[in-house]
Design a protein around this motif. Structure first.
Motif, PDB file in Angstrom:
ATOM      1  N   GLY A 143     -54.632  10.608 -30.523  1.00 48.56           N
ATOM      2  CA  GLY A 143     -54.672  11.422 -29.471  1.00 48.56           C
ATOM      3  C   GLY A 143     -56.165  11.376 -28.889  1.00 48.56           C
ATOM      4  N   ARG A 144     -56.403  11.910 -27.736  1.00 45.56           N
ATOM      5  CA  ARG A 144     -57.749  11.936 -27.362  1.00 45.56           C
ATOM      6  C   ARG A 144     -58.269  13.391 -26.976  1.00 45.56           C
ATOM      7  N   HIS A 188     -54.307   5.355 -19.896  1.00 46.08           N
ATOM      8  CA  HIS A 188     -54.920   5.309 -21.316  1.00 46.08           C
ATOM      9  C   HIS A 188     -53.781   5.161 -22.377  1.00 46.08           C
ATOM     10  N   GLU A 189     -52.943   6.386 -22.057  1.00 41.17           N
ATOM     11  CA  GLU A 189     -52.100   6.633 -23.392  1.00 41.17           C
ATOM     12  C   GLU A 189     -51.013   5.520 -23.384  1.00 41.17           C
ATOM     13  N   HIS A 192     -52.244   2.638 -25.337  1.00 41.40           N
ATOM     14  CA  HIS A 192     -52.147   2.771 -26.630  1.00 41.40           C
ATOM     15  C   HIS A 192     -50.491   2.238 -27.018  1.00 41.40           C
ATOM     16  N   HIS A 199     -59.891   2.461 -29.661  1.00 38.92           N
ATOM     17  CA  HIS A 199     -60.673   2.991 -28.489  1.00 38.92           C
ATOM     18  C   HIS A 199     -61.695   1.925 -28.275  1.00 38.92           C
TER      19      HIS A 199
HETATM   20 ZN   LIG Z   1     -56.850   7.373 -26.651  1.00 41.44          ZN
END
Ligand SMILES: [Zn+2]
Length: 241
Positions: A143-144, A188-189, A192, A199
């Motif tokens: 997660g961020r 971003h997700e 991933h 990151h």
């Molecule tokens: Zn991230």
């Protein structure tokens, strides 16, 4: 080989743990191709390198470098997709900002890895939910902030002969945020989910670890990193014996 299988079993247990948290979500429907309960006779494949998809093969890394050293392989190897196009389910929503951000992120990444949207979560490799991430923090997620989160699961795809060690991902992206944030978070997700399980330390990369005022587009360093990941061995996508 036995040690490898024990790792597989370990991930299956992690999967079951996440199942219990997601009972309200329809993604784990009966018709899923994905079997989270390996049999004792299943033996995890040895790690091997998949052929590069044409789109990544064409990409010529430039001198801007990469952040490959920040990427963590899981027990199964790198999170590499080997069957294309990658099937993406986008939860229907009347939040047009959210839908636009997700569709744009899909359009941006499909230049490098072919993606196709499908209309049922059970048949998707990646499911993107217009919701707050479920509470719980365990293995297999990256997660961020709590407004966006990506988790993976490892299991067996028994729809093929022979069955394959497979993975799938879920992305939760909360809709009640600015268009600028949604755009950056979706990009971003999805990065991933396509295999960049780590990151960047540079704010000019889409996979930078933190939110910034002016979020970056997919950078050459992002794609350089993606290509290096796809040149690594993995157990995922290879036949279960
Ligand atoms: Zn991230």
């Amino acid at each position: 080989m036995r040690a490898g299988w024990r790792r597989a079993l370990c991930w299956a247990i992690a999967l079951i743990a996440s199942l219990s948290l997601s009972l309200l979500l329809p993604v784990h429907a009966q018709e899923s191709f994905f079997d989270s309960n390996p049999r004792s006779s299943d033996i995890a494949p040895i790690p091997q390198v998949h052929p590069l998809p044409a789109s990544l093969n064409r990409w010529q890394p430039d001198d801007q470098g990469d952040y490959f050293e920040q990427i963590e392989p899981i027990a199964m190897g790198y999170l590499i997709w080997s069957r294309f196009p990658i099937r993406v389910f986008v939860e229907p929503s009347d939040r047009s900002n959210w839908v636009d951000a997700v569709q744009q992120a899909i359009g941006e990444w499909t230049v490098y890895l072919p993606l196709v949207t499908v209309d049922r979560a059970e048949t998707a490799d990646i499911a993107i939910w217009c919701r707050t991430p479920p509470l719980q923090w365990n293995r297999g997620e990256l997660g961020r902030v709590r407004s966006a989160e990506t988790r993976f699961e490892v299991g067996i795809d028994r729809s093929t002969d022979p069955p394959l060690l497979a993975h799938r991902l879920q992305i939760w992206l909360r809709p009640d945020q600015t268009a600028n944030y949604l755009q950056a978070a979706a990009r971003h997700e999805l990065g991933h989910a396509l295999g960049i399980w780590g990151h960047s330390l540079e704010p000019t990369d889409a996979l930078y670890f933190s939110q910034v005022r002016n979020p970056a587009a997919i950078s050459a360093r992002d794609v350089n990193t993606l290509k290096r990941i796809y040149q690594q061995p993995t157990r995922l996508g290879w036949a279960i014996e």
